[in-house]
Design a protein around this motif. Structure first.
Motif, PDB file in Angstrom:
ATOM      1  N   PRO A   1       1.335  11.686 -17.571  1.00 24.40           N
ATOM      2  CA  PRO A   1       1.050  10.745 -16.451  1.00 24.40           C
ATOM      3  C   PRO A   1      -0.544  10.201 -16.586  1.00 24.40           C
ATOM      4  O   PRO A   1      -1.279  10.906 -16.973  1.00 24.40           O
ATOM      5  CB  PRO A   1       1.321  11.794 -15.264  1.00 24.40           C
ATOM      6  CG  PRO A   1       1.422  13.236 -15.685  1.00 24.40           C
ATOM      7  CD  PRO A   1       1.471  13.328 -17.071  1.00 24.40           C
TER       8      PRO A   1
ATOM      9  N   VAL B   1       8.302   3.623 -11.976  1.00 23.16           N
ATOM     10  CA  VAL B   1       8.531   4.484 -10.884  1.00 23.16           C
ATOM     11  C   VAL B   1       7.136   4.489 -10.300  1.00 23.16           C
ATOM     12  O   VAL B   1       6.828   4.252  -8.936  1.00 23.16           O
ATOM     13  CB  VAL B   1       8.841   5.914 -11.218  1.00 23.16           C
ATOM     14  CG1 VAL B   1       8.817   6.872  -9.829  1.00 23.16           C
ATOM     15  CG2 VAL B   1      10.179   5.925 -11.686  1.00 23.16           C
ATOM     16  N   ARG B   2       6.062   4.658 -11.008  1.00 20.88           N
ATOM     17  CA  ARG B   2       4.633   4.462 -10.742  1.00 20.88           C
ATOM     18  C   ARG B   2       4.297   3.184 -11.054  1.00 20.88           C
ATOM     19  O   ARG B   2       4.696   2.551 -12.111  1.00 20.88           O
ATOM     20  CB  ARG B   2       3.834   5.628 -11.189  1.00 20.88           C
ATOM     21  CG  ARG B   2       3.877   6.779 -10.616  1.00 20.88           C
ATOM     22  CD  ARG B   2       3.231   7.873 -11.190  1.00 20.88           C
ATOM     23  NE  ARG B   2       3.735   7.959 -12.605  1.00 20.88           N
ATOM     24  CZ  ARG B   2       3.418   8.077 -13.796  1.00 20.88           C
ATOM     25  NH1 ARG B   2       1.973   7.961 -13.890  1.00 20.88           N
ATOM     26  NH2 ARG B   2       4.020   8.318 -14.857  1.00 20.88           N
TER      27      ARG B   2
ATOM     28  N   GLU C   1      -7.236  -4.095  -7.450  1.00 18.70           N
ATOM     29  CA  GLU C   1      -7.460  -3.021  -6.255  1.00 18.70           C
ATOM     30  C   GLU C   1      -8.790  -2.353  -6.522  1.00 18.70           C
ATOM     31  O   GLU C   1      -9.321  -1.918  -5.566  1.00 18.70           O
ATOM     32  CB  GLU C   1      -6.286  -1.985  -6.486  1.00 18.70           C
ATOM     33  CG  GLU C   1      -6.327  -0.698  -5.526  1.00 18.70           C
ATOM     34  CD  GLU C   1      -5.784  -1.448  -4.031  1.00 18.70           C
ATOM     35  OE1 GLU C   1      -5.915  -0.681  -3.498  1.00 18.70           O
ATOM     36  OE2 GLU C   1      -5.257  -2.513  -4.097  1.00 18.70           O
TER      37      GLU C   1
ATOM     38  N   ASP D   1       0.809  -1.123  -0.136  1.00 14.61           N
ATOM     39  CA  ASP D   1      -0.159  -0.095  -0.043  1.00 14.61           C
ATOM     40  C   ASP D   1       0.826   1.342   0.085  1.00 14.61           C
ATOM     41  O   ASP D   1       1.760   1.579   0.904  1.00 14.61           O
ATOM     42  CB  ASP D   1      -0.759  -0.040   1.243  1.00 14.61           C
ATOM     43  CG  ASP D   1      -1.919  -1.151   1.194  1.00 14.61           C
ATOM     44  OD1 ASP D   1      -2.761  -1.215   0.300  1.00 14.61           O
ATOM     45  OD2 ASP D   1      -1.980  -1.850   2.163  1.00 14.61           O
ATOM     46  N   ASP D   2       0.682   2.059  -1.000  1.00 11.73           N
ATOM     47  CA  ASP D   2       1.225   3.352  -0.853  1.00 11.73           C
ATOM     48  C   ASP D   2       2.826   3.443  -0.822  1.00 11.73           C
ATOM     49  O   ASP D   2       3.381   4.253  -0.338  1.00 11.73           O
ATOM     50  CB  ASP D   2       0.602   4.405   0.225  1.00 11.73           C
ATOM     51  CG  ASP D   2      -0.856   4.261   0.422  1.00 11.73           C
ATOM     52  OD1 ASP D   2      -1.468   4.233  -0.925  1.00 11.73           O
ATOM     53  OD2 ASP D   2      -1.453   4.126   1.349  1.00 11.73           O
TER      54      ASP D   2
ATOM     55  N   TRP E   1       7.110   5.780  -6.566  1.00 11.38           N
ATOM     56  CA  TRP E   1       5.985   6.717  -6.231  1.00 11.38           C
ATOM     57  C   TRP E   1       4.463   5.857  -5.735  1.00 11.38           C
ATOM     58  O   TRP E   1       3.966   5.663  -6.776  1.00 11.38           O
ATOM     59  CB  TRP E   1       5.846   7.683  -7.435  1.00 11.38           C
ATOM     60  CG  TRP E   1       6.445   8.915  -7.179  1.00 11.38           C
ATOM     61  CD1 TRP E   1       6.765   9.714  -8.323  1.00 11.38           C
ATOM     62  CD2 TRP E   1       6.578   9.821  -6.078  1.00 11.38           C
ATOM     63  NE1 TRP E   1       7.099  11.134  -7.937  1.00 11.38           N
ATOM     64  CE2 TRP E   1       7.025  11.166  -6.612  1.00 11.38           C
ATOM     65  CE3 TRP E   1       6.241   9.886  -4.906  1.00 11.38           C
ATOM     66  CZ2 TRP E   1       7.317  12.067  -5.833  1.00 11.38           C
ATOM     67  CZ3 TRP E   1       6.421  11.019  -3.959  1.00 11.38           C
ATOM     68  CH2 TRP E   1       7.093  12.206  -4.499  1.00 11.38           C
ATOM     69  N   ASP E   2       4.274   5.880  -4.553  1.00  8.68           N
ATOM     70  CA  ASP E   2       2.915   5.565  -4.344  1.00  8.68           C
ATOM     71  C   ASP E   2       2.325   4.237  -4.827  1.00  8.68           C
ATOM     72  O   ASP E   2       1.415   4.492  -5.551  1.00  8.68           O
ATOM     73  CB  ASP E   2       1.848   6.855  -4.565  1.00  8.68           C
ATOM     74  CG  ASP E   2       0.694   6.637  -3.797  1.00  8.68           C
ATOM     75  OD1 ASP E   2       0.773   6.306  -2.553  1.00  8.68           O
ATOM     76  OD2 ASP E   2      -0.388   7.379  -4.571  1.00  8.68           O
TER      77      ASP E   2
ATOM     78  N   PHE F   1      -3.354   9.109 -14.495  1.00  4.89           N
ATOM     79  CA  PHE F   1      -4.095   9.237 -13.148  1.00  4.89           C
ATOM     80  C   PHE F   1      -5.043   8.297 -13.018  1.00  4.89           C
ATOM     81  O   PHE F   1      -5.775   7.783 -13.939  1.00  4.89           O
ATOM     82  CB  PHE F   1      -4.552  10.905 -12.819  1.00  4.89           C
ATOM     83  CG  PHE F   1      -3.501  11.901 -13.116  1.00  4.89           C
ATOM     84  CD1 PHE F   1      -3.821  12.949 -13.699  1.00  4.89           C
ATOM     85  CD2 PHE F   1      -2.284  11.618 -12.733  1.00  4.89           C
ATOM     86  CE1 PHE F   1      -2.902  13.781 -14.094  1.00  4.89           C
ATOM     87  CE2 PHE F   1      -1.300  12.426 -12.725  1.00  4.89           C
ATOM     88  CZ  PHE F   1      -1.390  13.703 -13.547  1.00  4.89           C
ATOM     89  N   GLY F   2      -5.176   7.935 -11.731  1.00  4.44           N
ATOM     90  CA  GLY F   2      -6.603   7.193 -11.361  1.00  4.44           C
ATOM     91  C   GLY F   2      -6.095   5.706 -11.633  1.00  4.44           C
ATOM     92  O   GLY F   2      -7.100   4.705 -11.720  1.00  4.44           O
TER      93      GLY F   2
ATOM     94  N   ASP G   1       0.576   0.806  -5.270  1.00  8.00           N
ATOM     95  CA  ASP G   1      -0.491  -0.103  -4.468  1.00  8.00           C
ATOM     96  C   ASP G   1      -0.326  -1.454  -5.111  1.00  8.00           C
ATOM     97  O   ASP G   1      -0.418  -1.271  -6.642  1.00  8.00           O
ATOM     98  CB  ASP G   1      -1.727   0.402  -4.694  1.00  8.00           C
ATOM     99  CG  ASP G   1      -1.842   1.688  -3.799  1.00  8.00           C
ATOM    100  OD1 ASP G   1      -1.565   1.611  -2.518  1.00  8.00           O
ATOM    101  OD2 ASP G   1      -2.222   2.694  -4.355  1.00  8.00           O
TER     102      ASP G   1
ATOM    103  N   GLY H   1     -11.960  -2.116  -3.881  1.00 13.80           N
ATOM    104  CA  GLY H   1     -12.547  -0.927  -3.222  1.00 13.80           C
ATOM    105  C   GLY H   1     -14.095  -1.074  -3.400  1.00 13.80           C
ATOM    106  O   GLY H   1     -14.699  -0.217  -2.630  1.00 13.80           O
TER     107      GLY H   1
ATOM    108  N   LEU I   1      -5.199   2.076 -11.327  1.00 17.58           N
ATOM    109  CA  LEU I   1      -4.723   1.211 -10.340  1.00 17.58           C
ATOM    110  C   LEU I   1      -4.770  -0.272 -10.886  1.00 17.58           C
ATOM    111  O   LEU I   1      -5.246  -0.454 -11.868  1.00 17.58           O
ATOM    112  CB  LEU I   1      -5.961   1.320  -9.296  1.00 17.58           C
ATOM    113  CG  LEU I   1      -5.778   2.749  -8.475  1.00 17.58           C
ATOM    114  CD1 LEU I   1      -7.118   2.597  -7.538  1.00 17.58           C
ATOM    115  CD2 LEU I   1      -4.689   2.756  -7.734  1.00 17.58           C
TER     116      LEU I   1
ATOM    117  N   ALA J   1       5.405  11.359 -21.311  1.00 18.46           N
ATOM    118  CA  ALA J   1       5.323  12.356 -20.439  1.00 18.46           C
ATOM    119  C   ALA J   1       3.962  12.938 -19.885  1.00 18.46           C
ATOM    120  O   ALA J   1       3.722  13.544 -19.098  1.00 18.46           O
ATOM    121  CB  ALA J   1       5.781  13.901 -21.383  1.00 18.46           C
TER     122      ALA J   1
ATOM    123  N   THR K   1       6.463   4.247  -1.183  1.00 25.28           N
ATOM    124  CA  THR K   1       7.186   5.317  -2.082  1.00 25.28           C
ATOM    125  C   THR K   1       8.706   5.321  -1.330  1.00 25.28           C
ATOM    126  O   THR K   1       8.661   5.102  -0.102  1.00 25.28           O
ATOM    127  CB  THR K   1       6.784   6.741  -1.519  1.00 25.28           C
ATOM    128  OG1 THR K   1       5.475   6.926  -2.134  1.00 25.28           O
ATOM    129  CG2 THR K   1       7.564   7.668  -2.165  1.00 25.28           C
TER     130      THR K   1
END
Lengths: 269, 373, 369
Positions: A255, A216-217, A264, A12-13, A25-26, A257-258, A28, A268, A260, A253, A15
C-alpha cells in the motif's frame, strides 16, 4: 492551478462499503472547474461507486461531497449524470426525443410539462450528437452507439455545469466515439467540468487533460501530464497491467501511504 | 338497445366496469412496464383479510368501509413484500407467493370467524372472492368513480415523474426527484385500482384486469401516453363486452366474461398488431425470403448467361433454373421477377434476363462476392 | 378420533408432497408458477369431468395436471415471441384458463356438480368420508391414497434426478452442455407440480397449495445453506404447519386451509425476524457491528494517510471526524471510544495519534482490499 478557485468537485474522506467489503477507502479528491477528467482503474476499483456516491445513489459510510462548494445533493440543478447504457429497459415505449426531454424534468419541477421551448432545446441536443434525424424513433430501434448518444443528449439538455458519465465509450462504434470526444471538447471549451469513468488507457492522454487513478483508494489525481505515468499505473493496476514491468506483481500488495492528490497537498500547505 | 340501457342493474354494472376498466388499464400499463405484473395478483389476494377485518371491526357492510380495509391490507402487503426481498435469500417471486397465499389464508380464517357472528350473512363478503358485478348499486358505482377519477387526475399531474421513475429510477434520483415518494404514489394507485375491481371481478381475476389491457395496448404503440390511453380503452371495451356477454346469455358470470374479452383483445393484438404482431413478423419474414430467392435466381441466370458466351438473352429452361435453386419453388419467384421487368418469358417454359435484370444481378454479384468483412 | 387421525395423515402427506417440488420452484425463482398452475388445473378438472361424468377416475387427475402443463407451455410460447415479458405472460395465461373453467361450471350447473368454492378453498374436513373400497373392503380415505401416490412420485423423481436437478437449478447452461437436458427436467418438474396441485386441491384448495409449496422452502432457505437439509427442513416445516394449522382450526372452529396458511406464514415471519444468521435482527446486529468495525478501520487508515503530512493538524482533529467524515456525533464518539479502548489511538491536545497497534491495523486493512 489557482488554489483560491472554487473546485468543481471536492470529495473528502469518502468511504463506501457494500456489506463488509469496502469499495472506496478514504478517498480525497479535488477537481478544478473546466477540466476533462478520466477516472481509471481496474474492475471493482470503485469508479462507478464514486460516481453513484456523488449522484446520491449510494449512501457512503463516511465522507463529504461538495460540488461548487456546496453539498452535492443541493446542486442537482447544475449536475448532469449519464448512467451506463445497460441500466435501463430499451424496450420502454418512448421516442428518442422523449428520452432527451427527460433531461428537462429536473428544472421543470412538479406539474409542468415540457413545452415547445424544451422541445427545441432537446432537438438542439440531438443535433449536437448527430441524432437529429432519429427524434421520432422508438428507442429500441437505435444501435448501441446511438443509444449512448441519446443518453448524452439527455444530459446536455440539463445545461449543467458539471457532467458525470459512466463508461460512455463502452461498446460504441467509431462514429459515436468521435462524436463523444468532440462533445467533451465542446463542453470543456464552454467551461464545463466533465468527469468520465473510462476503461481504455490508450486514449486517456488523447481525450482528457486530467485523470484520477483509483483502486479502492485514490492512487493519484491531477493533470494527465503530471500523474499519468507508468509507476502510478502499476500502483493502480498491480501486476494486471499489460505493459507493467515484470516482477511488479508484488507492488500491488504494497500500500502507498501518504499519497494524496497533488493539489490536495498543495492546498494543505 | 335503448330499452337495454334503461335496465337499472345493467346501467349500474356497465358504469362500474367502465370505471374499473379505464382505471385498471391505465395503472396496469405501469405495472407491466415495471415488471410487476404479478404484484397485482398478490395484492388482490392480500386485500381479503382487510375486507373481513373492516367488517369485523366496524360491523358495517358498506362498500366504502370494506374497500378501505382492502386498501389498507393491500398496502401492508406491499410493505411485507418490500421487507422480505431486502434480505439476501428471499427472492421476489417467493415473497409475492407468500404474501398472496398467507394473507389470503388469514382472510379465510377471519371469514369463518365473521360468518359465526349473529346476523352476519356470508353473502356480503363472499362476493369479493369471485366478484358479483350484478350486486353493484348506484352508491358502489359512485364510490368507484370517486376513487378512479381523482386517481387518474393524480396520474396526469405526476405523469412525467411516474414515467421517469418507470424508465430510469437512478436517473430520476440523480435529477433530485424524491423517488421513494413517487414510487409510493404509484403503488398506492395500483392498490386503489385493485380495490375498486374486487367487487366486480373478485380477487382471483383482478390481476388480469391490470395485465391484459396493458399487454394488448403495448403491441399497438411505442409511446407511453398512447399505451396508457389504449390500455384504458381496452379495459373499458373488455368491461363492456363482458357485461354484454353475461347479460345476453343466462349463467355467464360477469368477472370471467370480462377477463375472457380482455384476453381476446390480447390474442388479437399479439396476432395482428402492425410491426410487432406475430402475423406482421411472419409476413416480413416471408417478404425477406422472397427477396433473397429473387436475387438468387437472378444471380444463377447471370452465371448461366456467362456460360453461353455472355449472351444475356439466352433462354434457360425453368427446370434448369429450379435445379440450381433447390430451396424454393422458382415459379412464383420467376413471375414476380417478370412483373418487375427483370426477366422475360420465352417460348415454352424457359426464361431469360432482361438488361435491367442483368444490371441488378451484376450489382448484387459484386456484393455477394465481396469477402465477408 | 379416527376421522381426525385420517385428516392429520392426509394433511401431513400432502404437505410433504408439496414442499419437495416447492423447494425447487423457490430455488429456481419460479415460485409464482405454482399459483398459476394451481388455478389452471381447474379447467382440466372441469373438462375431464365432462368427458368422464365424474370426479373419481384417474383420468380426471391426469387431465387436470395436463392443463397445468398447458399453462406452462403457453407462457413459454408468449415469452419466446418476445412480445410480453415472463411476469406478464404468467399473469395473462392463468386467468384465461381459470375464467373458461368458471364459465363452463356456471353454464352447466345443472349437469355438473362441482363447487368452485371447494376447489379454491378445499374441504379437508370431508376427506375421511370419501373412502377407497376394493371388493367391499375399506382401504381407507381416497385422499390418503392419492396423496401418498403423488408423494411417492415426487420422491422418486427427486431421488432419481437429484444431481441433475441440482446442477440444472444452479447452472442450466452447464447442465445442457453435460447432456442433462434441463428442458426435460424443467417440464418434468412442472408436470409434477401440476400433479401435486391436483392432489392437494382436494385437501387445501388451489390457492393455499401455493402456501404449502412456497412458504416452507422460503422459510427453510433462511435457516440452511445446504440443499439436502433444505429439502428435509422444508418438508418438516410443511408438516408442522399443516398439523398445527389443523389443530388450531379444529380448536377454534376455523377454515382449515386458511389456518394452515396462516401458521405457515407465522413460521416464515418468525424466521425472517429471528433466524440465527439470516434473520432481520441478526442481520441488523451484524450490519451494525460491521459498520462500526469498518469505521474503526477507516479511522486508523485516515490517520495513517495523513501522518506526517502537512495536512495532519487539520485531518487528525477529533472534530474533523464529524465534519468531514459526515458521522453523527454519537457514532463518531462510539468509534473513537472503541479505538481508544483497543489501544489503537491516543488523544493529545485534541489531536488523534496512531499507536503502533493502530498502524498495524491500518496496514492490514489496506492490504486486505
Amino acid at each position: 492551478m489557482n488554489t483560491h478557485e472554487i473546485p468543481a468537485l471536492q470529495v473528502d474522506d469518502l468511504t463506501v462499503a457494500y456489506r463488509e467489503r469496502p469499495v472506496l477507502w478514504d478517498v480525497d479528491l479535488r477537481v478544478p472547474q473546466g477540466v476533462l477528467m478520466a477516472v481509471v482503474g481496474p474492475n471493482g476499483a470503485g469508479k462507478t461507486t464514486l460516481l453513484k456516491s456523488v449522484m446520491g445513489l449510494v449512501k457512503p459510510l463516511a465522507g463529504r461531497i461538495q460540488i461548487h462548494d456546496r453539498p452535492a445533493r443541493e446542486q442537482r440543478r447544475i449536475t448532469a449524470y449519464v448512467p451506463q447504457r445497460n441500466s435501463v429497459d430499451w424496450d420502454f415505449p418512448t421516442s428518442v426525443l422523449d428520452l432527451v426531454l427527460m433531461g428537462t424534468y429536473g428544472a421543470l419541477g412538479w406539474f409542468r410539462r415540457p413545452g415547445e421551448a424544451e422541445r427545441e432545446r432537446a432537438r438542439g441536443a440531438l443535433r449536437r450528437v448527430g441524432l437529429e434525424d432519429l427524434e421520432g424513433r422508438q428507442i429500441s430501434q437505435l444501435s448501441g452507439g446511438q443509444q449512448q448518444r441519446a443518453f448524452l443528449a439527455r444530459a446536455l439538455v440539463q445545461e449543467a455545469q458539471i457532467h458525470f458519465m459512466d463508461e460512455p465509450f463502452q461498446g460504441v462504434d467509431a462514429t459515436t466515439e468521435r462524436t463523444i470526444v468532440e462533445l467533451l471538447k465542446e463542453l470543456r471549451a464552454a467551461g464545463k467540468t466533465v468527469i468520465v469513468v473510462h476503461h481504455d488507457l490508450q486514449t486517456v492522454a488523447d481525450y482528457f487533460d486530467w485523470v484520477t487513478l483509483l483502486n479502492v483508494r485514490l492512487i493519484a489525481s491531477g493533470p494527465v501530464a503530471e500523474v499519468f505515468d507508468e509507476e502510478r499505473l502499476r500502483l493502480t493496476y498491480g501486476g494486471r497491467l499489460a505493459f507493467a514491468a515484470t516482477g511488479g506483481g508484488s507492488v500491488a500488495a504494497q500500500p502507498v501511504f501518504g499519497r494524496l492528490a497533488p493539489d490536495e497537498e498543495r492546498k494543505g500547505s | 338497445m335503448s330499452s337495454f340501457l334503461q335496465d337499472y342493474t345493467l346501467r349500474m354494472v356497465l358504469g362500474g366496469v367502465l370505471a374499473l376498466g379505464i382505471f385498471s388499464g391505465a395503472l396496469g400499463s405501469f405495472a407491466v412496464l415495471r415488471r410487476q405484473s404479478l404484484l397485482g395478483d398478490a395484492l388482490s389476494h392480500a386485500a381479503l383479510p382487510g375486507i373481513v377485518l373492516a367488517f369485523l371491526l366496524s360491523g358495517s357492510r358498506a362498500t366504502g368501509v370494506l374497500l378501505l380495509g382492502a386498501a389498507i391490507a393491500g398496502w401492508l402487503g406491499t410493505l411485507a413484500i418490500r421487507a422480505m426481498v431486502r434480505g439476501r435469500l428471499t427472492r421476489e417471486d417467493s415473497a409475492l407467493g407468500i404474501v398472496l397465499s398467507v394473507f389470503f389464508g388469514l382472510g379465510l380464517v377471519l371469514l369463518t370467524w365473521a360468518q359465526r357472528l349473529p346476523g352476519a350473512g356470508k353473502a356480503g363478503l363472499d362476493k369479493f372472492l369471485f366478484g358479483q358485478a350484478a350486486t353493484l348499486v348506484r352508491s358502489d358505482v359512485l364510490l368507484m368513480c370517486a376513487i378512479a377519477l381523482p386517481s387518474l387526475l393524480l396520474l396526469v399531474l405526476f405523469w412525467k415523474e411516474l414515467k421517469l421513475l418507470t424508465f430510469d429510477a437512478a436517473y430520476a434520483r440523480a435529477l433530485g426527484l424524491p423517488v421513494e415518494r413517487v414510487e409510493a404514489l404509484l403503488t398506492l394507485l395500483l392498490v386503489l385500482a385493485i380495490v375498486i375491481g374486487l367487487q366486480t371481478v373478485g380477487v382471483v381475476l383482478m390481476s388480469a384486469m391490470l395485465i391484459a389491457p396493458a399487454a394488448a395496448a403495448r403491441q399497438w404503440t411505442d409511446r407511453l401516453s398512447r399505451m396508457v390511453a389504449l390500455a384504458a380503452l381496452a379495459g373499458a371495451l373488455s368491461g363492456a363486452g363482458g357485461v354484454l356477454l353475461s347479460s345476453s346469455a343466462p349463467r355467464w358470470p360477469t368477472g370471467p366474461a370480462i377477463v375472457l374479452c380482455a384476453s381476446l383483445l390480447v390474442v388479437a393484438s399479439l396476432l395482428f398488431a402492425p410491426h410487432r404482431g406475430i402475423l406482421w413478423s411472419w409476413l416480413r419474414f416471408r417478404r425477406n425470403r422472397r427477396r433473397l430467392d429473387e436475387d438468387l435466381v437472378l444471380y444463377h441466370m447471370l452465371q448461366m448467361a456467362q456460360h453461353h458466351a455472355g449472351r444475356l438473352d439466352h433462354p434457360h429452361a425453368r427446370r434448369v433454373i429450379q435445379s440450381m435453386t433447390p430451396r424454393a419453388d422458382v415459379r412464383p419467384v420467376l413471375h414476380s421477377l417478370e412483373q418487375a421487368g427483370w426477366v422475360r418469358r420465352r417460348e415454352g417454359d424457359s426464361w431469360s434476363l432482361t438488361s435491367d435484370g442483368a444490371e441488378r444481378a451484376l450489382s448484387h454479384r459484386a456484393e455477394r462476392e465481396r469477402p465477408p468483412s | 378420533m379416527q376421522a381426525h387421525l385420517e385428516i392429520l395423515a392426509i394433511a401431513a402427506v400432502i404437505a410433504v408432497a408439496c414442499a419437495l417440488p416447492g423447494t425447487l420452484l423457490v430455488l429456481r425463482r419460479m415460485a409464482l408458477l405454482s399459483d398459476a398452475i394451481s388455478h389452471s388445473i381447474l379447467l382440466g378438472i372441469v373438462l375431464a369431468f365432462f368427458a368422464q361424468g365424474g370426479l373419481d377416475s384417474p383420468l380426471v387427475i391426469l387431465g387436470a395436471a395436463a392443463s397445468g402443463v398447458l399453462m406452462v407451455v403457453l407462457v413459454e410460447f408468449l415469452v419466446r415471441s418476445r412480445l410480453v415479458r415472463e411476469d406478464a405472460a404468467i399473469g395473462l395465461v392463468f386467468p384465461v384458463l381459470f375464467s373458461i373453467a368458471v364459465i363452463l361450471v356456471s353454464r352447466h350447473t345443472g349437469s355438473i356438480h362441482l363447487d368452485v368454492d371447494a376447489v379454491l378453498l378445499g374441504e379437508l374436513a370431508f376427506a375421511p368420508f370419501d373412502r377407497l373400497e376394493a371388493g367391499g373392503a375399506d382401504l381407507g380415505p381416497r385422499g390418503l391414497w392419492i396423496g401418498t401416490g403423488i408423494l411417492a412420485l415426487n420422491l422418486a423423481f427427486l431421488g432419481l434426478c437429484y444431481k441433475e436437478l441440482k446442477l440444472s437449478t444452479f447452472d442450466a447452461g452447464l447442465a445442457a452442455v453435460l447432456g442433462f437436458m434441463p428442458g426435460v427436467l424443467h417440464y418434468g418438474l412442472l408436470s409434477l407440480v401440476s400433479l401435486t396441485c391436483v392432489g392437494a386441491f382436494d385437501a387445501v384448495g388451489s390457492i393455499l397449495v401455493v402456501a404449502l409449496m412456497i412458504a416452507p422452502p422460503a422459510t427453510a432457505r433462511l435457516l440452511t445453506e445446504r440443499l439436502g437439509l433444505l429439502f428435509a427442513l422444508s418438508a418438516a416445516l410443511a408438516v408442522a404447519g399443516a398439523l398445527l394449522g389443523y389443530g388450531l382450526a379444529v380448536f377454534l372452529d376455523l377454515n382449515i386451509a386458511g389456518s394452515m396458511a396462516t401458521v405457515l406464514g407465522l413460521f416464515f415471519a418468525l424466521t425472517w425476524l429471528a433466524a440465527p444468521r439470516e434473520g432481520w435482527l441478526a442481520r441488523r446486529a451484524l450490519r451494525r457491528a460491521q459498520t462500526r468495525r469498518l469505521a474503526g478501520d477507516l479511522l486508523v487508515i485516515h490517520l495513517l494517510q495523513h501522518e506526517g503530512s502537512p495536512t495532519e493538524r487539520r485531518e487528525a482533529r477529533v472534530i474533523h471526524m464529524q465534519e468531514h467524515l459526515g458521522w453523527s456525533p454519537e457514532f463518531a464518539r462510539g468509534v473513537l471510544a472503541d479505538a481508544l479502548e483497543e489501544g489503537h489511538v491516543t488523544r493529545m491536545d485534541g489531536l488523534l495519534h496512531l499507536k503502533p497497534e493502530g498502524r498495524q491495523r491500518a496496514e492490514k486493512a489496506l492490504v486486505h482490499i
